[in-house]
Design a protein around this motif. Sequence first.
Motif, PDB file in Angstrom:
ATOM      1  N   GLY A 109       0.819  -1.201   0.000  1.00 56.19           N
ATOM      2  CA  GLY A 109       0.000   0.000   0.000  1.00 56.19           C
ATOM      3  C   GLY A 109       0.853   1.250   0.000  1.00 56.19           C
ATOM      4  N   ASN A 110       0.598   2.133   0.979  1.00 60.60           N
ATOM      5  CA  ASN A 110       1.381   3.362   1.099  1.00 60.60           C
ATOM      6  C   ASN A 110       2.549   3.221   2.059  1.00 60.60           C
ATOM      7  OD1 ASN A 110      -0.260   4.860  -0.675  1.00 60.60           O
ATOM      8  ND2 ASN A 110      -1.765   5.224   0.952  1.00 60.60           N
ATOM      9  N   ILE A 111       2.763   2.025   2.583  1.00 60.20           N
ATOM     10  CA  ILE A 111       3.854   1.807   3.527  1.00 60.20           C
ATOM     11  C   ILE A 111       5.159   1.609   2.767  1.00 60.20           C
ATOM     12  CG2 ILE A 111       4.765   0.321   5.338  1.00 60.20           C
ATOM     13  CD1 ILE A 111       1.927  -0.419   6.062  1.00 60.20           C
ATOM     14  N   ARG A 112       6.169   2.360   3.175  1.00 56.70           N
ATOM     15  CA  ARG A 112       7.497   2.204   2.584  1.00 56.70           C
ATOM     16  C   ARG A 112       8.467   1.748   3.669  1.00 56.70           C
ATOM     17  NH1 ARG A 112       7.457   3.353  -2.427  1.00 56.70           N
ATOM     18  NH2 ARG A 112       5.787   4.646  -3.274  1.00 56.70           N
ATOM     19  N   ALA A 113       9.561   1.190   3.221  1.00 56.59           N
ATOM     20  CA  ALA A 113      10.531   0.615   4.160  1.00 56.59           C
ATOM     21  C   ALA A 113      11.315   1.717   4.861  1.00 56.59           C
ATOM     22  CB  ALA A 113      11.472  -0.334   3.424  1.00 56.59           C
ATOM     23  N   ASN A 114      10.628   2.397   5.719  1.00 53.41           N
ATOM     24  CA  ASN A 114      11.177   3.487   6.508  1.00 53.41           C
ATOM     25  C   ASN A 114      10.230   3.711   7.683  1.00 53.41           C
ATOM     26  OD1 ASN A 114      12.911   6.020   4.672  1.00 53.41           O
ATOM     27  ND2 ASN A 114      13.383   5.245   6.668  1.00 53.41           N
ATOM     28  N   ASN A 115      10.675   3.454   8.886  1.00 50.62           N
ATOM     29  CA  ASN A 115       9.843   3.700  10.053  1.00 50.62           C
ATOM     30  C   ASN A 115       8.469   3.026   9.955  1.00 50.62           C
ATOM     31  OD1 ASN A 115      11.685   5.460  11.528  1.00 50.62           O
ATOM     32  ND2 ASN A 115      11.358   6.884   9.849  1.00 50.62           N
ATOM     33  N   PHE A 116       8.490   1.721   9.776  1.00 54.11           N
ATOM     34  CA  PHE A 116       7.246   0.964   9.768  1.00 54.11           C
ATOM     35  C   PHE A 116       7.417  -0.252  10.677  1.00 54.11           C
ATOM     36  CE2 PHE A 116       9.615  -1.704   6.961  1.00 54.11           C
ATOM     37  CZ  PHE A 116       8.988  -2.957   6.957  1.00 54.11           C
ATOM     38  N   SER A 117       6.342  -0.982  10.900  1.00 54.91           N
ATOM     39  CA  SER A 117       6.409  -2.175  11.736  1.00 54.91           C
ATOM     40  C   SER A 117       5.420  -3.205  11.221  1.00 54.91           C
ATOM     41  CB  SER A 117       6.116  -1.824  13.206  1.00 54.91           C
ATOM     42  OG  SER A 117       4.897  -1.121  13.331  1.00 54.91           O
ATOM     43  N   ALA A 118       5.587  -4.439  11.703  1.00 54.15           N
ATOM     44  CA  ALA A 118       4.726  -5.531  11.252  1.00 54.15           C
ATOM     45  C   ALA A 118       4.595  -6.568  12.359  1.00 54.15           C
ATOM     46  CB  ALA A 118       5.295  -6.170   9.991  1.00 54.15           C
ATOM     47  N   ARG A 119       3.454  -7.264  12.341  1.00 54.66           N
ATOM     48  CA  ARG A 119       3.236  -8.354  13.289  1.00 54.66           C
ATOM     49  C   ARG A 119       2.762  -9.575  12.493  1.00 54.66           C
ATOM     50  NH1 ARG A 119      -0.296  -6.143  16.309  1.00 54.66           N
ATOM     51  NH2 ARG A 119       1.051  -5.504  18.043  1.00 54.66           N
ATOM     52  N   TYR A 120       3.433 -10.700  12.742  1.00 46.02           N
ATOM     53  CA  TYR A 120       3.100 -11.942  12.047  1.00 46.02           C
ATOM     54  C   TYR A 120       2.644 -12.958  13.095  1.00 46.02           C
ATOM     55  CZ  TYR A 120       5.974  -9.602   8.540  1.00 46.02           C
ATOM     56  OH  TYR A 120       6.500  -8.683   7.662  1.00 46.02           O
ATOM     57  N   THR A 121       1.419 -13.477  12.937  1.00 44.62           N
ATOM     58  CA  THR A 121       0.837 -14.368  13.928  1.00 44.62           C
ATOM     59  C   THR A 121       0.385 -15.669  13.279  1.00 44.62           C
ATOM     60  OG1 THR A 121       0.003 -12.417  15.120  1.00 44.62           O
ATOM     61  CG2 THR A 121      -0.917 -14.563  15.741  1.00 44.62           C
ATOM     62  N   THR A 122       0.673 -16.805  13.944  1.00 37.82           N
ATOM     63  CA  THR A 122       0.213 -18.105  13.453  1.00 37.82           C
ATOM     64  C   THR A 122       0.154 -19.092  14.597  1.00 37.82           C
ATOM     65  OG1 THR A 122       0.513 -19.728  11.682  1.00 37.82           O
ATOM     66  CG2 THR A 122       2.484 -19.098  12.919  1.00 37.82           C
ATOM     67  N   ASN A 123      -0.449 -20.245  14.318  1.00 39.94           N
ATOM     68  CA  ASN A 123      -0.442 -21.360  15.240  1.00 39.94           C
ATOM     69  C   ASN A 123       0.342 -22.496  14.596  1.00 39.94           C
ATOM     70  OD1 ASN A 123      -2.185 -20.315  17.393  1.00 39.94           O
ATOM     71  ND2 ASN A 123      -3.803 -20.366  15.837  1.00 39.94           N
ATOM     72  N   PHE A 124       1.371 -22.936  15.306  1.00 39.72           N
ATOM     73  CA  PHE A 124       2.242 -23.991  14.800  1.00 39.72           C
ATOM     74  C   PHE A 124       1.878 -25.305  15.486  1.00 39.72           C
ATOM     75  CE2 PHE A 124       6.076 -26.564  15.508  1.00 39.72           C
ATOM     76  CZ  PHE A 124       6.452 -26.811  14.198  1.00 39.72           C
ATOM     77  N   THR A 125       1.539 -26.316  14.682  1.00 38.41           N
ATOM     78  CA  THR A 125       1.194 -27.623  15.225  1.00 38.41           C
ATOM     79  C   THR A 125       2.364 -28.578  15.033  1.00 38.41           C
ATOM     80  OG1 THR A 125      -1.149 -27.275  14.720  1.00 38.41           O
ATOM     81  CG2 THR A 125      -0.440 -29.543  15.149  1.00 38.41           C
ATOM     82  N   ALA A 126       2.852 -29.148  16.131  1.00 38.40           N
ATOM     83  CA  ALA A 126       4.030 -30.016  16.071  1.00 38.40           C
ATOM     84  C   ALA A 126       3.706 -31.332  15.382  1.00 38.40           C
ATOM     85  CB  ALA A 126       4.556 -30.278  17.478  1.00 38.40           C
ATOM     86  N   ALA A 127       4.617 -31.774  14.534  1.00 37.68           N
ATOM     87  CA  ALA A 127       4.425 -33.026  13.798  1.00 37.68           C
ATOM     88  C   ALA A 127       4.862 -34.233  14.605  1.00 37.68           C
ATOM     89  CB  ALA A 127       5.186 -32.980  12.475  1.00 37.68           C
TER      90      ALA A 127
END
Length: 871
Positions: free
Chosen positions: A500-518
């Motif tokens: 979008g309008n986000i550029r690689a300068n003073n931004f942040s991100a959050r990545y969330t998931t559920n990991f199921t062990a094999a």
Amino acid sequence: MKIVLAIVSTVLALTASAQDYKSFPMWNPKLSIEQRVNDVVSRLTLEEKVAQMLNATPAIPRLGIPAYDWWNEVLHGVARTPFKTTVFPQAIGMAATWDTNSLFRMADYSALEGRAIYSKAVEQGRTAERYLGLTYWTPNINIFRDPRWGRGQETYGEDPFLTAMLGRSFVRGLQGEDPKYLKAAACAKHYAVHSGPEPTRHSDNFNPTAYDLWDTYLPAFKELIVDANVAGVMCAYNAVDKQPCCGNDQLMNDILRKQWKFNGYVTSDCWAVDDFYKYHKTHKDATVSAVDAVVHGTDLECGVTVYKTLVDAVKNGLITEAQLDVSLKRLFTIRYRLGMFDPVSMVKYAQTPSSVLESAQHKAHALKMAQQSIVLLKNENNTLPLSKKIKKIVVLGPNADNSIAVLGNYNGTPSEIITILKGIQNKVGSSVEVVYEKAINFTNDTSLVYADVSDQYLYEGKKGFKAEYYSNKDLQGEPAVVQTEAGVDHFWQEGQQVLGNIRANNFSARYTTNFTAANDGSILFEVEADDGYKLSVDEKEVLNAWTRNRWGARTYRLKTEKGKTYKLVLEYWQGEGKANVKLKAGNLAQLNYASLLKKVSDADAIVYAGGISPQLEGEEMRVDFPGFNGGDRTTIALPTVQTELMKKLHATGKPVVFVMLTGSAIATPWESENLPAIVNAWYGGQSAGTAVADVLFGDYNPAGRLPVTFYKSDSDLPGFSDYSMEGRTYRYFKGEALYPFGHGLSYSNFNYSGLQLPKTTAANKAVTVTVTVKNTSKRDGDEVVQLYVSHQTKSKAPVRALKGFKRIALKAGESKTISFKLTPEELSLVNETTGKYYQPKGKMQISVGGGQPGVKNKTTSNVLSSSIQVL
């Protein structure tokens, strides 16, 4: 009613003013730039004036002035822009070409690409964005006095004369030769006495002697300011004689403005004025710091924090508005000289088409400079060039297929990057078996063996991660973009569009998931990130940017139960610099040396691509691997794990060619003693791999020369923070170098004869020196003719000093006569007490050859020397 009428009248007046601004003298191209600048400054309010002294200047609609960000980089090609650009070799590699013409052309091409990008920014209304402007904060002409400095890769080496000549060519190529308009604006940095250490640069104070200041630290700045007419200067973070550089009486007021009569603009290094009161503790607060910086001629603040206090400073009588006007006139003069207030039809540079971006001509020059930069350090028994008829070649090492390493730092993003591996594969084609294995990391032989666990990531019924992106670096407010991503594996050049309008300068991100062990057991999660991050498992923080394990990696071992689900949250934030965030999973494994050696047992040749990389050395980095600290190195030795691997490879009896990528000198005593061939390829830019392959297989005859001394060990070096030049660089080092400054071999042989110069000369007169160079081999090649002066005096003087050089092409059997005209200043010394130049009477030795006189590692068959008497 009267109040309403007054407001309406004011609004109408402002509207009329906005509509009529084109009639102001500031917009009249028939007037002189000085008249127009005086007019625009006279129309600004106090608040507008202060805002125009920040790197990110806002628009002033009532005057038609667009927003503009001064901050841009072009160290070795236009950098950090969202557009694809040509990436030339890192600056230290370009210095190794010893070719002023090539550097001029590189800067010329880069300025053209910058012009095309700026035109796009104007068309798209994006002039407020960083890295799209025409004011480039390059070149870095600090003296690379100590090989441990991580930013030395950005410089032209350890010698003041070589740095000055290359810097001058760069400035002239970048700024163009139009009498009225600048193609782009160069900026000489970091002024002055600045070359590490990185971790303490904001608080360091150095007290150079008058001799070292004028003999080593200032000559290149003088050349660019007085003779090359550089448009800008950036003052450094550190203090000199207890005054911060950006508020230094001697450097800023006396030398720069009075002695050198510099009338261009000065920008602070970014947040350097903050350092006045935060780290140097020389000023009580931000306001006093801002006032003092302006009084000392720092016209622009990079950082946009401290100068905002100037509004109140003027109102409280701490500084006058007229003092701000001095800086504003310098700043607007640059913008006018760039043609920013004139019709495109009047500014030829503004008509540069976008087709210049990565044009065939530019890419060809990037390859040429990569070829020219390669230094053949050693070549026993004609190991190189390799035969193209070989059947199998093994390519190993952490830099063999490393696209980050070849790009250096402060780099752009090209459409295609040729790594060492790819260059070799392209060269030999399908007729030769090319076996590749990374084998080891830079500092250890234990790596994460990645596992594909993508099917085990699930969030809200969707495979992968919930990815939330924020337009601030604090994860605050509502995310600007929310989407599902299969995994976390991102790399963005600074300023590049993220989403979008986000550029690689003073931004942040959050990545969330559920990991199921094999299964039952454990799995290792590894995070790679260039800035801040935090990894949490089941709401508990387990890893952040400051934690590492004993292998130096950012990993967390999760004990698992089959079928159990674990919530993973990776938060990432980026301020300045590249943006890089990855989450990988797997388990650690040490290199199986026996298996590797079996793979190479039937090879015709082994190419080991190692050394170091910009992932380890650079500007104020969060790096603490063994041998590295904060962007600098704690030792110049090649990491032990690399030497140990090469010992095992050498023991196979196969020819091992060491291709070394580095931004600085590396001590390789074992390799230099035992390996048959060593090639130093620096960080060679987008075509680095092609250039290396050309040299390895003989399609290019190497002629690069070292712009720095390669020492034998750490014991050859004084303390890193000691800014005395005693014992430093080839000019004052009295020991024996592993590979001396100016060293570089060729596949051809050259002979020097007929050295001519007068036996006597009067002081303060130029001296002409001529010599004949012959290519005595059957192969065409380049030679770098080097002239050194050594004064036979009891006064303080360098052991010898480079005062002339020319890179020339000679066909097989061809001879050329080369002439040097040495100016009185080039034949002078610096007075120990006053710092003034003087020419001592007595003898001085002048030597001409393919390297330094009196060293064991000669690059040609002979170096000629003769004495001259100064009467």
